[in-house]
Design a protein around this motif. Structure first.
Motif, PDB file in Angstrom:
ATOM      1  N   THR A   7       0.834  -1.207   0.000  1.00  0.00           N
ATOM      2  CA  THR A   7       0.000   0.000   0.000  1.00  0.00           C
ATOM      3  C   THR A   7       0.865   1.252   0.000  1.00  0.00           C
ATOM      4  OG1 THR A   7      -1.745  -1.149   1.210  1.00  0.00           O
ATOM      5  CG2 THR A   7      -1.792   1.252   1.249  1.00  0.00           C
ATOM      6  N   LEU A   8       1.922   1.241   0.795  1.00  0.00           N
ATOM      7  CA  LEU A   8       2.839   2.379   0.823  1.00  0.00           C
ATOM      8  C   LEU A   8       3.488   2.597  -0.540  1.00  0.00           C
ATOM      9  CD1 LEU A   8       4.579   1.792   4.268  1.00  0.00           C
ATOM     10  CD2 LEU A   8       2.918   3.574   3.696  1.00  0.00           C
ATOM     11  N   GLN A   9       3.819   1.508  -1.221  1.00  0.00           N
ATOM     12  CA  GLN A   9       4.422   1.634  -2.540  1.00  0.00           C
ATOM     13  C   GLN A   9       3.435   2.233  -3.538  1.00  0.00           C
ATOM     14  OE1 GLN A   9       5.257  -1.898  -5.098  1.00  0.00           O
ATOM     15  NE2 GLN A   9       7.381  -1.171  -5.049  1.00  0.00           N
ATOM     16  N   ARG A  10       2.193   1.834  -3.485  1.00  0.00           N
ATOM     17  CA  ARG A  10       1.177   2.387  -4.386  1.00  0.00           C
ATOM     18  C   ARG A  10       0.969   3.872  -4.112  1.00  0.00           C
ATOM     19  NH1 ARG A  10      -1.961  -1.179  -7.239  1.00  0.00           N
ATOM     20  NH2 ARG A  10      -3.743   0.239  -7.236  1.00  0.00           N
ATOM     21  N   ILE A  11       0.979   4.255  -2.855  1.00  0.00           N
ATOM     22  CA  ILE A  11       0.860   5.678  -2.509  1.00  0.00           C
ATOM     23  C   ILE A  11       2.044   6.452  -3.070  1.00  0.00           C
ATOM     24  CG2 ILE A  11       0.903   7.324  -0.598  1.00  0.00           C
ATOM     25  CD1 ILE A  11      -0.659   5.250   1.049  1.00  0.00           C
ATOM     26  N   ARG A  15       1.919   9.447  -5.952  1.00  0.00           N
ATOM     27  CA  ARG A  15       2.510  10.777  -5.762  1.00  0.00           C
ATOM     28  C   ARG A  15       3.448  11.112  -6.909  1.00  0.00           C
ATOM     29  NH1 ARG A  15       5.208  10.920  -0.046  1.00  0.00           N
ATOM     30  NH2 ARG A  15       5.645  13.070  -0.718  1.00  0.00           N
ATOM     31  N   ALA A  16       4.227  10.134  -7.352  1.00  0.00           N
ATOM     32  CA  ALA A  16       5.139  10.361  -8.477  1.00  0.00           C
ATOM     33  C   ALA A  16       4.376  10.572  -9.775  1.00  0.00           C
ATOM     34  CB  ALA A  16       6.094   9.173  -8.608  1.00  0.00           C
ATOM     35  N   ARG A  17       3.266   9.883  -9.948  1.00  0.00           N
ATOM     36  CA  ARG A  17       2.472  10.059 -11.169  1.00  0.00           C
ATOM     37  C   ARG A  17       1.893  11.462 -11.254  1.00  0.00           C
ATOM     38  NH1 ARG A  17      -2.661  10.117 -13.077  1.00  0.00           N
ATOM     39  NH2 ARG A  17      -3.571   9.980 -10.997  1.00  0.00           N
ATOM     40  N   ARG A  18       1.464  11.982 -10.125  1.00  0.00           N
ATOM     41  CA  ARG A  18       0.793  13.293 -10.116  1.00  0.00           C
ATOM     42  C   ARG A  18       1.768  14.459 -10.148  1.00  0.00           C
ATOM     43  NH1 ARG A  18      -4.404  13.101  -6.046  1.00  0.00           N
ATOM     44  NH2 ARG A  18      -5.238  11.071  -6.687  1.00  0.00           N
ATOM     45  N   SER A  19       3.001  14.247  -9.714  1.00  0.00           N
ATOM     46  CA  SER A  19       3.955  15.348  -9.566  1.00  0.00           C
ATOM     47  C   SER A  19       5.309  14.970 -10.142  1.00  0.00           C
ATOM     48  CB  SER A  19       4.103  15.714  -8.083  1.00  0.00           C
ATOM     49  OG  SER A  19       5.239  16.518  -7.861  1.00  0.00           O
ATOM     50  N   ALA A  24      10.960  12.971  -9.659  1.00  0.00           N
ATOM     51  CA  ALA A  24      12.396  13.242  -9.706  1.00  0.00           C
ATOM     52  C   ALA A  24      13.073  12.862  -8.393  1.00  0.00           C
ATOM     53  CB  ALA A  24      12.640  14.712 -10.032  1.00  0.00           C
ATOM     54  N   LYS A  25      12.431  13.182  -7.290  1.00  0.00           N
ATOM     55  CA  LYS A  25      13.016  12.873  -5.983  1.00  0.00           C
ATOM     56  C   LYS A  25      13.099  11.362  -5.756  1.00  0.00           C
ATOM     57  CE  LYS A  25      11.375  17.205  -3.962  1.00  0.00           C
ATOM     58  NZ  LYS A  25      10.373  17.850  -3.065  1.00  0.00           N
ATOM     59  N   GLN A  26      12.073  10.643  -6.182  1.00  0.00           N
ATOM     60  CA  GLN A  26      12.082   9.195  -5.996  1.00  0.00           C
ATOM     61  C   GLN A  26      13.065   8.504  -6.936  1.00  0.00           C
ATOM     62  OE1 GLN A  26       8.253   7.224  -5.811  1.00  0.00           O
ATOM     63  NE2 GLN A  26       7.269   9.020  -4.916  1.00  0.00           N
ATOM     64  N   ALA A  27      13.201   9.027  -8.157  1.00  0.00           N
ATOM     65  CA  ALA A  27      14.060   8.385  -9.149  1.00  0.00           C
ATOM     66  C   ALA A  27      15.534   8.752  -8.983  1.00  0.00           C
ATOM     67  CB  ALA A  27      13.595   8.771 -10.557  1.00  0.00           C
ATOM     68  N   TRP A  28      15.817   9.823  -8.290  1.00  0.00           N
ATOM     69  CA  TRP A  28      17.186  10.340  -8.183  1.00  0.00           C
ATOM     70  C   TRP A  28      18.219   9.283  -7.789  1.00  0.00           C
ATOM     71  CZ3 TRP A  28      19.711  14.498  -9.758  1.00  0.00           C
ATOM     72  CH2 TRP A  28      20.976  14.759  -9.215  1.00  0.00           C
ATOM     73  N   PRO A  29      17.998   8.494  -6.737  1.00  0.00           N
ATOM     74  CA  PRO A  29      19.025   7.522  -6.333  1.00  0.00           C
ATOM     75  C   PRO A  29      19.331   6.478  -7.409  1.00  0.00           C
ATOM     76  CG  PRO A  29      17.382   7.811  -4.595  1.00  0.00           C
ATOM     77  CD  PRO A  29      16.840   8.468  -5.829  1.00  0.00           C
ATOM     78  N   TRP A  83       6.589   9.275 -20.326  1.00  0.00           N
ATOM     79  CA  TRP A  83       6.291   7.956 -20.867  1.00  0.00           C
ATOM     80  C   TRP A  83       5.452   7.123 -19.899  1.00  0.00           C
ATOM     81  CZ3 TRP A  83      10.848   5.261 -23.901  1.00  0.00           C
ATOM     82  CH2 TRP A  83      10.830   5.725 -25.229  1.00  0.00           C
ATOM     83  N   GLY A  84       5.521   7.422 -18.623  1.00  0.00           N
ATOM     84  CA  GLY A  84       4.705   6.671 -17.675  1.00  0.00           C
ATOM     85  C   GLY A  84       3.235   6.705 -18.039  1.00  0.00           C
ATOM     86  N   SER A  85       2.727   7.874 -18.450  1.00  0.00           N
ATOM     87  CA  SER A  85       1.306   8.020 -18.786  1.00  0.00           C
ATOM     88  C   SER A  85       1.062   8.194 -20.278  1.00  0.00           C
ATOM     89  CB  SER A  85       0.709   9.216 -18.031  1.00  0.00           C
ATOM     90  OG  SER A  85       1.413  10.414 -18.350  1.00  0.00           O
ATOM     91  N   GLU A  86       2.093   8.573 -21.054  1.00  0.00           N
ATOM     92  CA  GLU A  86       1.946   8.771 -22.501  1.00  0.00           C
ATOM     93  C   GLU A  86       3.133   8.137 -23.232  1.00  0.00           C
ATOM     94  OE1 GLU A  86       1.158  12.827 -23.542  1.00  0.00           O
ATOM     95  OE2 GLU A  86      -0.389  13.074 -22.008  1.00  0.00           O
ATOM     96  N   PRO A  87       3.211   6.810 -23.236  1.00  0.00           N
ATOM     97  CA  PRO A  87       4.377   6.136 -23.816  1.00  0.00           C
ATOM     98  C   PRO A  87       4.497   6.271 -25.328  1.00  0.00           C
ATOM     99  CG  PRO A  87       2.690   4.534 -23.205  1.00  0.00           C
ATOM    100  CD  PRO A  87       2.246   5.853 -22.652  1.00  0.00           C
TER     101      PRO A  87
END
Length: 219
Positions: A7-11, A15-19, A24-29, A83-87
């Motif tokens: 559930t935490l992963q889906r949340i 958040r990444a899909r909407r913003s 960027a913050k999640q993908a940075w590492p 690409w996540g929403s418009e590949p």
């Protein structure tokens, strides 16, 4: 109450899909080893990239100083987020040095192939009722790769060939080097190349986006 890990992963994915900032913050590492030092200018870049994604901006020039993450945000992270929403989107990217264009192509591809992104795009596809997509194995090289929904990324350079190629996003990152800006010949070459080659590469002039990203080099 502690929520389940799934559930935490889906949340987190939502958040990444909407913003784009959150993406960027999640993908940075996954693309850099050092910490991400967030600054207000990254919020400005992110806001404009989201506006482009919504179709509100069609022509844009980013003037950003060196070493301020402009290439990483705009050429590496943003296409992967879109690409996540418009590949199906097609990107034609370039720089004064072909190696720089290819570098960002590869970093974005490596991000897309990561387990985190694979989980993210599966979540987005499920949320939006879209088919799952993947990179095509027969068109997957450093300078060009495609996905199963028709999207592609092609890297070229100033003065490089773009005949027969097009994109929904025509992006030029540093059309001149700092040294090249001191040369009238190099300046003219970049201008002529843009006017005669890249400016006509949009698949649809009404909906396509032209972007130039660079430090301010010339008056």
């Amino acid at each position: 109450m502690k929520l389940p890990a799934a559930t935490l992963q889906r949340i987190s994915h939502e958040r990444a899909r909407r913003s784009f900032s959150e993406f960027a913050k999640q993908a940075w590492p996954l693309i850099e080893t050092g910490p991400l030092d967030w600054n207000w200018h990254l919020d400005v870049i992110a806001d404009h990239l989201e506006a482009i994604h919504r179709g509100e901006i069609k022509r844009i020039l980013f003037n950003v100083p060196p070493r301020s993450l402009k290439s990483t945000f705009i050429n590496v992270l943003w296409p992967a987020w879109e690409w996540g929403s418009e590949p199906w989107l097609k990107y034609l990217t370039s720089s004064y040095d072909a190696d720089l264009s290819v570098r960002d192509n590869v970093k974005s591809r490596d991000l897309i192939k990561s387990p985190w992104y694979q989980s993210y795009k599966s979540y987005v596809a499920e949320s939006l009722g879209m088919p799952e997509w993947a990179l095509k194995g027969d068109q997957n090289v450093k300078g060009r790769y495609e996905n199963t929904e028709g999207g592609h990324r092609i890297a070229t350079s100033v003065g490089g060939a773009a005949t027969g190629e097009g994109g929904d996003r025509v992006m030029v990152d540093d059309p001149l080097s700092a040294k090249g800006a001191l040369s009238k010949a190099k300046l003219e070459e970049a201008i002529i190349w843009w006017d005669r080659t890249m400016s006509s590469r949009l698949n649809d002039q009404r909906t396509g986006v032209k972007m130039v990203v660079m430090q301010r080099l010339h008056r």
